[in-house]
Design a protein around this motif. Sequence first.
Motif, PDB file in Angstrom:
ATOM      1  N   LEU A  78     -48.065  77.242  27.395  1.00  0.00           N
ATOM      2  CA  LEU A  78     -48.209  76.573  26.805  1.00  0.00           C
ATOM      3  C   LEU A  78     -47.608  75.056  25.811  1.00  0.00           C
ATOM      4  O   LEU A  78     -48.535  74.001  25.547  1.00  0.00           O
ATOM      5  N   GLN A 116     -45.705  80.929  31.596  1.00  0.00           N
ATOM      6  CA  GLN A 116     -45.909  81.614  30.373  1.00  0.00           C
ATOM      7  C   GLN A 116     -45.405  79.582  29.381  1.00  0.00           C
ATOM      8  O   GLN A 116     -46.152  79.284  28.377  1.00  0.00           O
ATOM      9  N   ASN A 117     -44.126  79.320  29.116  1.00  0.00           N
ATOM     10  CA  ASN A 117     -43.875  78.467  28.327  1.00  0.00           C
ATOM     11  C   ASN A 117     -44.230  76.605  28.876  1.00  0.00           C
ATOM     12  O   ASN A 117     -44.748  76.111  28.026  1.00  0.00           O
ATOM     13  N   ASN A 177     -42.914  85.113  22.599  1.00  0.00           N
ATOM     14  CA  ASN A 177     -43.009  83.828  21.655  1.00  0.00           C
ATOM     15  C   ASN A 177     -43.660  83.755  20.397  1.00  0.00           C
ATOM     16  O   ASN A 177     -44.061  84.981  20.400  1.00  0.00           O
ATOM     17  N   TRP A 226     -36.883  81.688  26.613  1.00  0.00           N
ATOM     18  CA  TRP A 226     -37.829  81.789  28.576  1.00  0.00           C
ATOM     19  C   TRP A 226     -36.424  81.625  29.224  1.00  0.00           C
ATOM     20  O   TRP A 226     -35.394  80.987  28.378  1.00  0.00           O
ATOM     21  N   MET A 279     -43.652  72.534  18.562  1.00  0.00           N
ATOM     22  CA  MET A 279     -43.102  73.509  20.058  1.00  0.00           C
ATOM     23  C   MET A 279     -41.847  73.371  20.352  1.00  0.00           C
ATOM     24  O   MET A 279     -41.125  71.550  19.896  1.00  0.00           O
ATOM     25  N   SER A 336     -38.449  74.669  22.051  1.00  0.00           N
ATOM     26  CA  SER A 336     -38.499  75.431  23.813  1.00  0.00           C
ATOM     27  C   SER A 336     -37.482  75.692  23.763  1.00  0.00           C
ATOM     28  O   SER A 336     -36.797  74.611  23.807  1.00  0.00           O
ATOM     29  N   SER A 338     -41.676  84.020  31.667  1.00  0.00           N
ATOM     30  CA  SER A 338     -41.674  83.433  30.547  1.00  0.00           C
ATOM     31  C   SER A 338     -41.100  81.968  31.182  1.00  0.00           C
ATOM     32  O   SER A 338     -42.087  80.901  30.121  1.00  0.00           O
ATOM     33  N   SER A 373     -41.145  79.383  21.167  1.00  0.00           N
ATOM     34  CA  SER A 373     -41.299  79.657  23.450  1.00  0.00           C
ATOM     35  C   SER A 373     -39.530  79.707  23.542  1.00  0.00           C
ATOM     36  O   SER A 373     -38.546  78.856  23.782  1.00  0.00           O
TER      37      SER A 373
END
Length: 171
Positions: free
Chosen positions: A79, A75-76, A143, A65, A94, A96, A72, A63
């Motif tokens: 998720l 969204q991060n 992502n 962002w 994940m 990030s 973003s 991801s």
Amino acid sequence: MKYVKWIFVVLLISSLTSFVGKDKPTGGLSVGDIAPDFRIQSMSAEQPAQELSDMKGRYVLLSFWASYDAQSRMQNASLSNVLRSVSQDNRVEMVSVSFDEYQSVFEETIRRDQIVTPICFVETAGESSDLFKKYRLGRGFTNYLLDGDGVIIAKNISATELSTYLQKQPA
């Protein structure tokens, strides 16, 4: 009159050559591409630097962002919440990566958004970083969901799509 004719010839040639090199992919990587490997330093001293290749054999959600990009960022967080709430036995890890240029902004954003992913990184070189360029990211970020071989199997996956995907996969 002959100059006008040459002007048209030059314009015609320049318009035809303006399309040369336009077939390069833009907008990041595509489904089916192999995700480029990268090494990124953790925000904490206790956590070592991480390489994407270290996660081979596991599904990975990358991801990308930044706190200044509201979409973003949301969204991060979404998720991250899906992976935290769904009992998925670590089927998807994940990673990030924030492109905030200030560590303090990143840390405050993580705190406010309650991102608890153990693999959360900040790339303080921002949009001029090698990682940003390697993944051909642009405004809006993106992502990627990678399979165990590092192949991109989904791009710009939503929290709902990720939840559905996890429910369909065997534990």
